[in-house]
Design a protein around this motif. Sequence first.
Motif, PDB file in Angstrom:
ATOM      1  N   SER A 201       0.829  -1.213   0.000  1.00 36.59           N
ATOM      2  CA  SER A 201       0.000   0.000   0.000  1.00 36.59           C
ATOM      3  C   SER A 201       0.857   1.254   0.000  1.00 36.59           C
ATOM      4  N   LEU A 202       1.775   1.343   0.936  1.00 34.08           N
ATOM      5  CA  LEU A 202       2.634   2.517   1.029  1.00 34.08           C
ATOM      6  C   LEU A 202       3.549   2.616  -0.182  1.00 34.08           C
ATOM      7  N   SER A 203       4.099   1.488  -0.628  1.00 32.02           N
ATOM      8  CA  SER A 203       4.993   1.489  -1.784  1.00 32.02           C
ATOM      9  C   SER A 203       4.302   2.083  -3.001  1.00 32.02           C
ATOM     10  N   ALA A 204       3.048   1.710  -3.234  1.00 29.77           N
ATOM     11  CA  ALA A 204       2.334   2.185  -4.415  1.00 29.77           C
ATOM     12  C   ALA A 204       2.221   3.702  -4.428  1.00 29.77           C
ATOM     13  N   PHE A 205       1.918   4.305  -3.286  1.00 27.51           N
ATOM     14  CA  PHE A 205       1.786   5.757  -3.220  1.00 27.51           C
ATOM     15  C   PHE A 205       3.124   6.453  -3.491  1.00 27.51           C
ATOM     16  N   ILE A 206       4.187   5.964  -2.889  1.00 32.78           N
ATOM     17  CA  ILE A 206       5.488   6.596  -3.078  1.00 32.78           C
ATOM     18  C   ILE A 206       5.963   6.439  -4.515  1.00 32.78           C
ATOM     19  N   TYR A 207       5.800   5.259  -5.079  1.00 34.01           N
ATOM     20  CA  TYR A 207       6.198   5.049  -6.471  1.00 34.01           C
ATOM     21  C   TYR A 207       5.387   5.939  -7.409  1.00 34.01           C
ATOM     22  N   CYS A 208       4.131   6.162  -7.092  1.00 37.93           N
ATOM     23  CA  CYS A 208       3.296   7.039  -7.906  1.00 37.93           C
ATOM     24  C   CYS A 208       3.831   8.469  -7.880  1.00 37.93           C
ATOM     25  N   PHE A 209       4.232   8.942  -6.703  1.00 36.29           N
ATOM     26  CA  PHE A 209       4.859  10.261  -6.594  1.00 36.29           C
ATOM     27  C   PHE A 209       6.071  10.357  -7.512  1.00 36.29           C
ATOM     28  N   PHE A 210       6.959   9.373  -7.411  1.00 38.44           N
ATOM     29  CA  PHE A 210       8.172   9.397  -8.228  1.00 38.44           C
ATOM     30  C   PHE A 210       7.833   9.354  -9.713  1.00 38.44           C
ATOM     31  N   ALA A 211       6.876   8.515 -10.101  1.00 46.34           N
ATOM     32  CA  ALA A 211       6.507   8.401 -11.510  1.00 46.34           C
ATOM     33  C   ALA A 211       6.003   9.727 -12.062  1.00 46.34           C
ATOM     34  N   ILE A 212       5.181  10.427 -11.292  1.00 45.35           N
ATOM     35  CA  ILE A 212       4.633  11.700 -11.746  1.00 45.35           C
ATOM     36  C   ILE A 212       5.716  12.767 -11.833  1.00 45.35           C
ATOM     37  N   VAL A 213       6.573  12.849 -10.822  1.00 47.22           N
ATOM     38  CA  VAL A 213       7.642  13.856 -10.831  1.00 47.22           C
ATOM     39  C   VAL A 213       8.589  13.626 -11.996  1.00 47.22           C
ATOM     40  N   TYR A 214       8.984  12.380 -12.226  1.00 52.31           N
ATOM     41  CA  TYR A 214       9.897  12.115 -13.337  1.00 52.31           C
ATOM     42  C   TYR A 214       9.227  12.368 -14.679  1.00 52.31           C
ATOM     43  N   PHE A 215       7.935  12.147 -14.778  1.00 49.67           N
ATOM     44  CA  PHE A 215       7.241  12.462 -16.023  1.00 49.67           C
ATOM     45  C   PHE A 215       7.231  13.967 -16.261  1.00 49.67           C
ATOM     46  N   ARG A 216       7.055  14.725 -15.211  1.00 44.17           N
ATOM     47  CA  ARG A 216       7.110  16.192 -15.343  1.00 44.17           C
ATOM     48  C   ARG A 216       8.517  16.644 -15.724  1.00 44.17           C
ATOM     49  N   LEU A 217       9.535  16.065 -15.110  1.00 47.61           N
ATOM     50  CA  LEU A 217      10.907  16.409 -15.483  1.00 47.61           C
ATOM     51  C   LEU A 217      11.178  16.065 -16.947  1.00 47.61           C
ATOM     52  N   TYR A 218      10.617  14.950 -17.384  1.00 47.87           N
ATOM     53  CA  TYR A 218      10.752  14.565 -18.786  1.00 47.87           C
ATOM     54  C   TYR A 218      10.155  15.634 -19.706  1.00 47.87           C
ATOM     55  N   LYS A 244       0.513  -5.386  -7.453  1.00 50.59           N
ATOM     56  CA  LYS A 244      -0.698  -6.205  -7.500  1.00 50.59           C
ATOM     57  C   LYS A 244      -1.563  -6.059  -6.246  1.00 50.59           C
ATOM     58  N   SER A 245      -1.997  -4.843  -6.003  1.00 42.38           N
ATOM     59  CA  SER A 245      -2.845  -4.572  -4.851  1.00 42.38           C
ATOM     60  C   SER A 245      -3.933  -3.582  -5.242  1.00 42.38           C
ATOM     61  N   PHE A 246      -4.882  -3.348  -4.334  1.00 37.22           N
ATOM     62  CA  PHE A 246      -5.946  -2.375  -4.602  1.00 37.22           C
ATOM     63  C   PHE A 246      -5.352  -0.989  -4.856  1.00 37.22           C
ATOM     64  N   SER A 247      -4.401  -0.575  -4.010  1.00 32.08           N
ATOM     65  CA  SER A 247      -3.760   0.729  -4.196  1.00 32.08           C
ATOM     66  C   SER A 247      -3.050   0.798  -5.539  1.00 32.08           C
ATOM     67  N   ALA A 248      -2.389  -0.293  -5.923  1.00 33.70           N
ATOM     68  CA  ALA A 248      -1.658  -0.319  -7.187  1.00 33.70           C
ATOM     69  C   ALA A 248      -2.602  -0.143  -8.373  1.00 33.70           C
ATOM     70  N   ILE A 249      -3.769  -0.769  -8.313  1.00 34.24           N
ATOM     71  CA  ILE A 249      -4.744  -0.633  -9.401  1.00 34.24           C
ATOM     72  C   ILE A 249      -5.203   0.820  -9.524  1.00 34.24           C
TER      73      ILE A 249
END
Length: 430
Positions: A201-218, A244-249
Motif C-alpha cells: 500500500s505505502l509502496s504504491a503511493f510513493i512510487y506514484c509520486f516518483f513516476a509523476i515527478v519524473y514524467f514532469r521532469l521529462y 498487484k494490490s488495490f492501491s496499485a490498481i
Amino acid sequence: MAESPSKAGGISWISGVNMGKVKAQNSLAVEEVGLNWRKNGGALIFSSAFLSLFIPTSIGGVITANLSVVTIVVSSFILLISVCRSGLIISNLILFIAFMCMLLLFTALSKDGEFTPGAVFPYIGMWMVLITPQPKYVSSIARKIFHLMAIVLIYLGVGVVCGDDFARGLISEFYQAYNDELYYFMVEVGNKPVGPFGTHSLSAFIYCFFAIVYFRLYLFSAGLKSLVFLIMSLSFFFMIVALKSFSAIALSAIIVGLYFYYLFYSFKFVKIILIVITAFAILTFIDATFFYDSVDAILSSNGNGLKGRTVAGNRLEGTYNYISENPFLPIGLTRLQNIAFGDNFIADYVIRVGILGYLMVLLAAYFYFRRALRSTIVVLFCMGFLLLGDLGYPLLTTYRSVFLIPVFVAMWRFPESAYVERSKRLSEGL
C-alpha cells in the motif's frame, strides 16, 4: 499553468507558466541561485527525506521498533535546522499547537487507557514537515539526492521482481517492518517490489509520486536527459503494477491517464513506441490472459486494502466500535484493549484527536500546498492524493512517506521556479 509548447502543447495542469525557453535557461538559473537555495535549507530537506527513507527498520532480519523513533527524531531535527534558517509557516504552527493541546487533553481524559508516549512521534514528524516552508529552488546537491533515492528504490524494486538475491537480501536484513510474516508474504511469496516500505500500500503511493515527478521532469527536458527521465517514470509505473494490490490498481490508473493525456496533445513517435513497448512488457509480465481475473480477485477479496478494513471481524473493528460509542471522547496518547491503530484516517487521527483534530490536519496540509504551489488544480490533486492515502495508509503519519512530501513538492516546482527566477534576473539586468 501551460506546458512547454515544444513538448506538450495543451497540458495545463502538469506544468507551470509559459515554458518555451525553460530547457535552455533552467541549468544557468539553478547555478545562479544555488547558494541562496542552500541558505534556505533545500539540501537539508532532501537529506531529511533520504534518511527517513533508508534508515533500517530491522537489523539482521530482526525488526527493531526503536529505529523508527530514531528516524523520526533525526529527520525532524534536520528540518528544525532548516526552519531556523528559513522561518516557518505561522498558520500551521498555530494549528500544530492547537492539535497538540487537544492530544494532551484527550490523553488526560482517557482514564482507563494505558499511557503510550511513543505514539506522539508520528505526529511530531508530520507537523515538522507541515510547518517547514518550501525553499524556492532545488540545488544540484538536492537533485542528486533525489535521483539517488530513485535509483536505489528502482534497484530494490526491480531486483525483487527479477529475483535478484542481493536486493532481496538487503530488504530481508534491513527493511523488514510491522511484523515478522509481512516480508515473507510480500517478497518471498508475492514477489512484490515493496522496497524499504514493507507493504504494498505505502509502496504504491510513493512510487506514484516518483513516476509523476519524473514524467514532469521529462516534459521539461530535452535530448538524452529527457529519455532517461521517461524511463525512470516508466520504471516506477512498472513497479506499481507489479505490486498487484488495490492501491496499485487505483494509482496505476492515474498514471496511465496521465500518460495518455500527454500523448493526446503531443505526438512523439519515439516516446510513444517506448511507452507502448513498456506497456506490452508489463502486460506480458503479469500474464495478460488472467489480467482481468486478477483485478477482479483483488477487488473482491476481503484481504484487499479497502475492503479488508471494513468487513466484519477486521482488525479495526474494535476501533470503529469505540468511536461509534464514544464519538466525542478520543483516547489521545493512550491505548485500550481491542483498539488497533493505523491503516486509515479513523484509526490514525479520529481515534486519538477526533474529527476536529483530523480536519485541522487537512487544513494544515491545504495551507502547506497552497503556499508552495501556484496551481489550484495541483493543490487539489495533492489534497485528493492525501485523502486517498487516508483510506488505506495515511501518508502524513508514516515516517517513510511524510518526509518525502516536501521533496516531491520541491521537485514539482523545480522547472518552473528556475525559469521564473532566470527571467526575473534577466529583466532586472542581472
